[in-house]
Design an enzyme around this catalytic site. Structure first.
Site, mmCIF file in Angstrom:
data_model
loop_
_atom_site.group_PDB
_atom_site.id
_atom_site.type_symbol
_atom_site.label_atom_id
_atom_site.label_comp_id
_atom_site.label_asym_id
_atom_site.label_seq_id
_atom_site.Cartn_x
_atom_site.Cartn_y
_atom_site.Cartn_z
ATOM 1 N N TYR A 1 -9.948 15.229 -6.490
ATOM 2 C CA TYR A 1 -9.024 14.622 -7.469
ATOM 3 C C TYR A 1 -8.156 15.706 -8.115
ATOM 4 C CZ TYR A 1 -7.689 11.582 -11.453
ATOM 5 O OH TYR A 1 -7.007 10.838 -12.385
ATOM 6 N N THR B 1 -9.943 3.051 -19.628
ATOM 7 C CA THR B 1 -10.037 2.146 -18.482
ATOM 8 C C THR B 1 -11.335 2.452 -17.745
ATOM 9 O OG1 THR B 1 -9.049 3.565 -16.791
ATOM 10 C CG2 THR B 1 -7.508 2.375 -18.236
ATOM 11 N N ASP C 1 0.877 -1.168 0.000
ATOM 12 C CA ASP C 1 0.000 0.000 0.000
ATOM 13 C C ASP C 1 0.914 1.218 0.000
ATOM 14 O OD1 ASP C 1 -1.587 2.184 0.728
ATOM 15 O OD2 ASP C 1 -2.889 0.963 2.001
HETATM 16 P P1 NAP Z 1 -6.960 1.626 -12.267
HETATM 17 O O1 NAP Z 1 -7.047 0.511 -13.244
HETATM 18 O O2 NAP Z 1 -8.026 1.744 -11.220
HETATM 19 O O3 NAP Z 1 -5.544 1.556 -11.574
HETATM 20 C C1 NAP Z 1 -5.269 2.083 -10.320
HETATM 21 C C2 NAP Z 1 -4.273 1.152 -9.653
HETATM 22 O O4 NAP Z 1 -3.804 1.744 -8.451
HETATM 23 C C3 NAP Z 1 -4.877 -0.191 -9.291
HETATM 24 O O5 NAP Z 1 -4.089 -1.211 -9.889
HETATM 25 C C4 NAP Z 1 -4.812 -0.252 -7.767
HETATM 26 O O6 NAP Z 1 -4.502 -1.568 -7.342
HETATM 27 C C5 NAP Z 1 -3.665 0.727 -7.476
HETATM 28 N N1 NAP Z 1 -3.789 1.342 -6.155
HETATM 29 C C6 NAP Z 1 -4.821 2.092 -5.689
HETATM 30 N N2 NAP Z 1 -4.580 2.456 -4.411
HETATM 31 C C7 NAP Z 1 -3.367 1.936 -4.075
HETATM 32 C C8 NAP Z 1 -2.571 1.959 -2.904
HETATM 33 N N3 NAP Z 1 -2.972 2.604 -1.792
HETATM 34 N N4 NAP Z 1 -1.390 1.322 -2.916
HETATM 35 C C9 NAP Z 1 -0.965 0.665 -4.014
HETATM 36 N N5 NAP Z 1 -1.675 0.610 -5.166
HETATM 37 C C10 NAP Z 1 -2.860 1.235 -5.180
HETATM 38 O O7 NAP Z 1 -6.949 3.032 -13.012
HETATM 39 P P2 NAP Z 1 -6.184 3.571 -14.308
HETATM 40 O O8 NAP Z 1 -7.209 4.155 -15.172
HETATM 41 O O9 NAP Z 1 -5.239 2.589 -14.832
HETATM 42 O O10 NAP Z 1 -5.396 4.815 -13.653
HETATM 43 C C11 NAP Z 1 -4.033 4.771 -13.353
HETATM 44 C C12 NAP Z 1 -3.567 6.183 -13.001
HETATM 45 O O11 NAP Z 1 -3.860 7.067 -14.075
HETATM 46 C C13 NAP Z 1 -4.234 6.790 -11.768
HETATM 47 O O12 NAP Z 1 -3.283 7.523 -11.022
HETATM 48 C C14 NAP Z 1 -5.263 7.727 -12.358
HETATM 49 O O13 NAP Z 1 -5.605 8.781 -11.485
HETATM 50 C C15 NAP Z 1 -4.526 8.215 -13.575
HETATM 51 N N6 NAP Z 1 -5.389 8.729 -14.640
HETATM 52 C C16 NAP Z 1 -6.317 7.928 -15.208
HETATM 53 C C17 NAP Z 1 -7.140 8.442 -16.205
HETATM 54 C C18 NAP Z 1 -8.188 7.592 -16.861
HETATM 55 O O14 NAP Z 1 -9.018 8.122 -17.609
HETATM 56 N N7 NAP Z 1 -8.208 6.301 -16.649
HETATM 57 C C19 NAP Z 1 -6.982 9.777 -16.605
HETATM 58 C C20 NAP Z 1 -6.005 10.569 -16.005
HETATM 59 C C21 NAP Z 1 -5.195 10.042 -15.020
HETATM 60 P P3 NAP Z 1 -5.045 -2.142 -5.929
HETATM 61 O O15 NAP Z 1 -6.479 -1.733 -5.839
HETATM 62 O O16 NAP Z 1 -4.834 -3.615 -6.014
HETATM 63 O O17 NAP Z 1 -4.190 -1.499 -4.877
#
Ligand code: NAP
Length: 266
Positions: free
Chosen positions: A171, A206, A73
């Protein structure tokens, strides 16, 4: 699961590199872990849940790559320290880190409760800082081959330093801090031969970019007029940008925040 890619066993752009990817069990993190491995890197994926991490490792291994998983974490400093130590112990060093773990907290500022607000800052801001702290310390031990001791890429968002949206205040505030944190880390770590940069994606394909009750088709319709690009970025497109920032070809990029939102924040 992301479709497997064949591994470049003839060296590859990232042969000899050891990469730590937070949030590597899903979405952008998994796609980026797979992409690094496909270009020869040994990869450690980090997250709280073991099962999705094991799936990423399996995807990479099945394609002939080398990967390992560590449950941690990022809001817990002992976890972060142990994950970095595990990476160095397992693969000899840490040379690239992608600090990408995150989550969305939505709601108008007037409706958010304090515990949720604090948890959001703890994950996105403090968690990213803890990763930076221990990754930079580990990278300082690397030999500088002329192209530096290491590279770090942090995931911010176009919602933050680049644009804002009502109902996304928690956020936006946290991600703006990640952009600022990345710049400070960049100027501090440059003297150690470590490059730090950020990416700021807009909507990516995603589940995180789906609004409540929305299907991917609904999202596609919503995004058609929301940016000059007119669609979500793919997770592979984001991965490709991260790999470029991490590559020696991006040598002059220090403290850069690469906006990947199809022009939405212009
Ligand atoms: P996602 O699939 O929900 O990935 C988030 C990951 O973070 C999960 O694998 C989760 O795994 C991990 N996580 C969450 N809390 C954690 C913690 N306390 N410790 C360790 N791991 C943790 O989302 P995504 O779309 O790929 O997003 C990835 C990043 O891109 C994020 O930072 C998000 O804010 C950013 N982002 C996404 C978008 C979009 O449209 N998707 C746009 C702009 C920015 P566990 O739950 O197993 O811990």
């Amino acid at each position: 699961m992301t479709a497997s890619r064949s591994i470049d066993t003839g060296g590859g752009r990232f042969a000899d590199q050891v990469v730590l990817v937070t949030g590597g069990g899903s979405g952008i993190g998994r796609a980026t872990a797979v992409a690094f491995a496909a270009e020869g890197a040994r990869v450690v994926v980090l997250g709280r849940r073991a099962e999705p991490l094991a799936e990423t490792v399996e995807l990479i291994s099945a394609a002939g790559g080398v990967a390992d998983a560590v449950t941690a974490d990022i809001t817990v400093e002992d976890d972060v320290r142990a994950a970095v130590d595990h990476t160095v112990t397992t693969f000899g060093r840490l040379t690239i880190a992608f600090n990408n773990a995150g989550a969305v907290l939505a709601g108008p500022l007037t409706d958010l409760d304090r515990a949720a607000w604090t948890a959001n800052l703890d994950l996105t801001v403090t968690g990213t800082w803890l990763c930076l702290k221990h990754e930079i310390r580990a990278m300082r031990a690397n030999v500088d081959h002329g192209d530096g001791r290491g590279v770090i890429v942090n995931t911010a968002s176009n919602l933050g330093a680049h644009t804002v949206r009502a109902g996304m205040g928690a956020y936006v505030t946290a991600k703006a801090a990640v952009s600022a944190l990345s710049r400070v880390a960049a100027v501090e770590a440059a003297a150690d031969g470590i490059r730090v940069n950020a990416i700021s994606p807009g909507p990516v394909d995603t589940p995180m970019s789906l609004r409540p009750g929305e299907t991917p088709q609904d999202r596609a319709a919503r995004l058609r007029d929301a940016s000059p690009l007119g669609r979500a970025a793919t997770r592979d497109e984001i991965a490709s940008a991260v790999l470029w920032l991490a590559s020696p070809g991006a040598g002059p990029a220090i403290g850069h925040d690469l906006v990947l939102d199809g022009g939405a924040s212009l």
